[in-house]
Motif scaffolding. Structure first.
Motif, short mmCIF file in Angstrom:
data_model
loop_
_atom_site.label_atom_id
_atom_site.label_comp_id
_atom_site.label_asym_id
_atom_site.label_seq_id
_atom_site.Cartn_x
_atom_site.Cartn_y
_atom_site.Cartn_z
N ALA A 312 51.04 10.95 1.42
CA ALA A 312 52.03 10.90 0.51
C ALA A 312 53.20 11.73 1.07
O ALA A 312 53.00 12.87 1.31
N ILE A 313 54.14 11.16 1.23
CA ILE A 313 55.47 11.70 2.11
C ILE A 313 56.46 11.78 0.80
O ILE A 313 56.87 10.69 0.20
N ASP A 314 56.90 12.81 0.64
CA ASP A 314 57.70 13.40 -0.50
C ASP A 314 59.11 13.68 0.18
O ASP A 314 59.28 14.82 0.84
N LEU A 315 60.16 12.96 0.14
CA LEU A 315 61.56 13.09 0.66
C LEU A 315 62.40 13.83 -0.22
O LEU A 315 63.79 13.90 0.21
N VAL A 316 62.11 14.14 -1.52
CA VAL A 316 63.13 14.82 -2.31
C VAL A 316 63.82 16.17 -2.03
O VAL A 316 62.96 16.68 -1.26
N MET A 328 56.74 20.04 -9.09
CA MET A 328 55.63 19.48 -10.25
C MET A 328 54.84 18.74 -9.53
O MET A 328 53.43 18.64 -9.70
N TYR A 329 55.51 17.87 -8.58
CA TYR A 329 54.61 16.78 -7.79
C TYR A 329 53.69 17.44 -6.81
O TYR A 329 52.50 17.33 -6.58
N GLY A 330 54.34 18.52 -6.18
CA GLY A 330 53.51 19.27 -5.00
C GLY A 330 52.20 19.99 -5.84
O GLY A 330 51.33 19.95 -5.27
N ASN A 331 52.37 20.62 -6.90
CA ASN A 331 51.44 21.28 -7.67
C ASN A 331 50.39 20.29 -8.30
O ASN A 331 49.42 20.67 -8.00
N SER A 332 50.93 19.33 -8.58
CA SER A 332 49.82 18.34 -9.15
C SER A 332 48.98 17.71 -8.14
O SER A 332 47.90 17.50 -8.40
N ILE A 333 49.77 17.29 -7.09
CA ILE A 333 48.58 16.70 -5.79
C ILE A 333 47.93 17.67 -5.34
O ILE A 333 46.95 17.22 -4.72
N SER A 342 46.46 13.23 1.28
CA SER A 342 47.16 14.58 1.73
C SER A 342 48.49 14.30 1.41
O SER A 342 48.95 13.14 1.01
N TYR A 343 49.25 15.38 1.70
CA TYR A 343 50.77 15.43 1.24
C TYR A 343 51.75 16.04 1.94
O TYR A 343 51.21 17.16 2.58
N VAL A 344 52.70 15.57 2.37
CA VAL A 344 53.72 16.03 3.37
C VAL A 344 55.14 15.93 2.48
O VAL A 344 55.69 14.90 2.16
N HIS A 345 55.73 17.35 2.34
CA HIS A 345 56.95 17.21 1.79
C HIS A 345 58.14 17.20 3.21
O HIS A 345 57.81 18.00 3.88
N PHE A 346 59.15 16.67 2.92
CA PHE A 346 60.27 16.49 3.96
C PHE A 346 61.40 16.38 3.26
O PHE A 346 61.79 15.53 2.63
N ARG A 394 52.33 6.64 1.49
CA ARG A 394 53.11 6.63 0.31
C ARG A 394 54.26 7.07 0.45
O ARG A 394 54.23 8.31 0.51
N THR A 395 55.48 6.54 0.39
CA THR A 395 56.77 7.22 0.51
C THR A 395 57.58 7.22 -0.68
O THR A 395 57.54 6.12 -1.45
#
Length: 595
Positions: A312-316, A328-333, A342-346, A394-395
């Motif tokens: 999961a790539i989070d671009l916000v 909220m998204y980061g804590n939930s995932i 897996s999760y990546v914030h950018f 997933r972006t």
């Protein structure tokens, strides 16, 4: 021995529509020997007939050619038949022609309304008005021969028994746009008439690379589970289905090889919304935050069943209004993360700004290992599978449109280069940039892809499209983004509510009935009866115009200043009234209840 694919049930590809006063008759005219379909104009009842009704001086039908039956929608008293009037061949998918619905028509079967009560007629009229909006929906595609709802890899994995089923039964229900509309045809066992429709995008081009020809196709499949328009469908529902969920498949066909790479996008999978209130960017409202981990878990469980591993790539943005969603998204995932998720914030805006999108290479460095492990699907000239795609990226950004499309195009570009090296067309270090014609066509492919998805969700082409199309930001592109942003504001506030109702109606998300809970559109008195955004905006602009003209009338005089203040005050008062009563202008009448 099992029957081959050629023995699959055939769909009628061309039909003649006979419009009699009491019935519609659909006659196959593509050489098939099947029976004609009669549809009653009284209540939509269907039956197969072997002979056409007699015509005469009094009984003269209107005759037209149609190219498919989309389905039937039942409302309070009448039914409505959806048929394809015009089609356009836009390319091929795995050797089979793909068509775009250029226009479709909704034919009423509502003669029973003549004997209905006035309340039924009133509600039926409200619903039928939404069908006028439905006829303007765009991006509908179909094939008579191949299951367009499945990626090349999933099609290859279908067993012989499944391949012999009618196309609608093979289809992935997530992407079957007319799933609800087909129910009446399913009940009547009308397989040859049941044409699966996908909403999304289909882009294709052919290009020479040295002495070889490459066919590159890009398909978008929009999910119907939480379909809708930008401000009216946000986040996830309690089952984990998210707004603007789109599967994008890039296909390379060259030298007998077929390579497929799938990505997905979708809204942040927690319960959140933005309620339109005439502000440019309504506040993000997170609902029932305690349920966020459960909703995210359901969402990713569903993805893992289909795509196996997920990145999961989070671009916000990390800060501001988007920051709350990001947190909220980061804590939930974190609570559902495992070997398969897996999760990546950018932080796209902080790192890339509005012009430095080449800095996406920083993101690529973080995700390249996952891309190498998940890979892509590769078939040889004998249709034997050489590689599997074992995971999906997933972006998301907030809308899953602009930042998302730029990012997905970068990832897909890298994978296309890998595929060209794998089949021996590119050398180890060769890139798409070294082939100007391929580079140009590829950028246009992804820009058109992003525009199509954006138009269906927001009503305008994608922002930042100039970078995808030309590889750099331009002054013209920035100006177009400004205009499209203003247009989105208008559509979100004053058009999309009714469009959302039409979409919900077509997908069966509401029960159609007459009840005491239904309310007709607001019929307030005074200014409320005539208030609308265009009218209010016109008054405001006229007010400021006269204020400006008054102040230009020469040397200072008290009356000029007085008239200027009057016009300016009127403008401000109207603007404040519209703001205060934004819900009245923005909210659509609730004509139905959730299904």
């Amino acid at each position: 021995m099992m029957e081959k694919a050629e023995s699959e049930p055939k769909l009628y590809t061309r039909m003649r529509l006979w419009e009699f006063s009491d019935q519609y008759v659909i006659e196959p005219t593509d050489g098939s020997s099947g029976s004609s379909l009669s549809v009653s104009r009284t209540d939509g009842a269907m039956k197969l007939i072997d002979e056409l009704p007699e015509c005469g001086p009094v009984r003269v039908p209107k005759i037209r050619t149609i190219f498919g039956v989309i389905g039937v929608l039942k409302l309070v008293a009448g039914s409505y038949l959806f048929v394809i009037m015009e089609r356009e061949c836009v390319g091929s998918y795995l050797g089979h022609p793909i068509f775009k619905v250029s226009s479709f028509k909704i034919l009423p079967c509502d003669h029973s309304l003549n004997n209905s009560q006035s309340e039924q007629k009133k509600v039926e009229s409200e619903f039928a008005g939404l069908l006028n909006v439905a006829e303007k929906l765009s991006g509908l595609y179909f094939s008579y021969k191949v299951n367009l709802t499945l990626s090349a890899q999933r099609l290859h994995e279908l067993g012989d028994e499944s391949k012999r089923l009618p196309l609608w039964r093979q289809a992935d229900p997530r992407f079957l746009w007319n799933n609800y509309l087909l129910e009446t045809l399913v009940d009547n066992k009308l397989d040859p008439y049941m044409l699966p429709i996908v909403q999304g995008s289909f882009q294709h081009f052919q290009v020479a690379i040295d002495n070889d020809i490459a066919n590159i196709t890009l398909i978008a499949r929009r999910c119907t589970r939480r379909n809708g328009t930008r401000m009216w469908r946000r986040g996830a529902d309690s089952d984990g289905y998210v707004a603007n969920f789109v599967e994008s498949e890039q296909i390379l066909q060259m030298n007998g090889f077929t390579a497929s790479f799938v990505q997905i996008r979708g809204s942040i999978p927690v319960l959140w919304e933005q309620i339109v209130d005439l502000t440019y960017k309504p506040k993000f409202e997170i609902r029932r935050p305690e349920e966020a981990p459960r909703v995210a878990e359901r969402h990713f469980l569903d993805l893992r069943k289909t795509y196996k591993t997920v990145l999961a790539i989070d671009l916000v943005n990390k800060h501001g209004g988007e920051g709350r969603l990001c947190e909220m998204y980061g804590n939930s995932i974190q609570q559902v993360a495992c070997n398969d998720v897996s999760y990546v914030h950018f932080d796209f805006h902080r790192i890339c700004g509005h012009v430095h999108f080449e800095r996406l290479t920083l993101l690529y460095a973080q995700i390249s290992d996952f891309l190498e492990k998940s890979g892509y699907c590769l078939l040889n000239e004998k249709n034997e599978k050489l590689k599997d795609q074992l995971g999906v990226v997933r972006t998301n950004c907030v809308d899953c449109l602009d930042r998302t499309n730029v990012t997905q195009s970068m990832i897909a570009r890298k994978l296309l280069e890998w595929q060209l090296r794998r089949i021996g067309v590119f050398s180890a270090e060769e890139t798409i940039d070294a082939h100007p014609h391929l580079d140009e066509q590829y950028k246009i492919l992804w820009a058109n892809h992003g525009d199509a998805i954006s138009i269906q969700y927001s009503g305008t082409p994608a922002l930042k499209g100039d970078f995808v199309r030309y590889g750099q930001r331009t002054i013209e592109g920035i100006l177009k983004d400004g205009w499209n942003a203003l247009l989105r504001y208008y559509l979100n506030n004053f058009v999309d509510g009714r469009k959302q109702d039409a979409i919900d109606l077509l997908h069966g998300h509401y029960i159609v009935s007459v009840s005491r809970d239904m309310s007709a559109p607001s019929q307030g008195g005074g200014l409320e009866r005539f208030a609308s955004f265009p009218a209010a905006l016109s008054v405001v602009l006229v007010g400021f115009f006269f204020s400006f003209m008054s102040l230009r009338q020469g040397p200072f005089q008290f009356w000029y200043l007085f008239y200027s203040l009057i016009w300016a005050s009127l403008s401000i008062a109207v603007a404040a009234y519209v703001k205060a009563n934004g819900r009245m202008f923005c909210n659509r009448p609730r004509l139905h209840q959730p299904r």
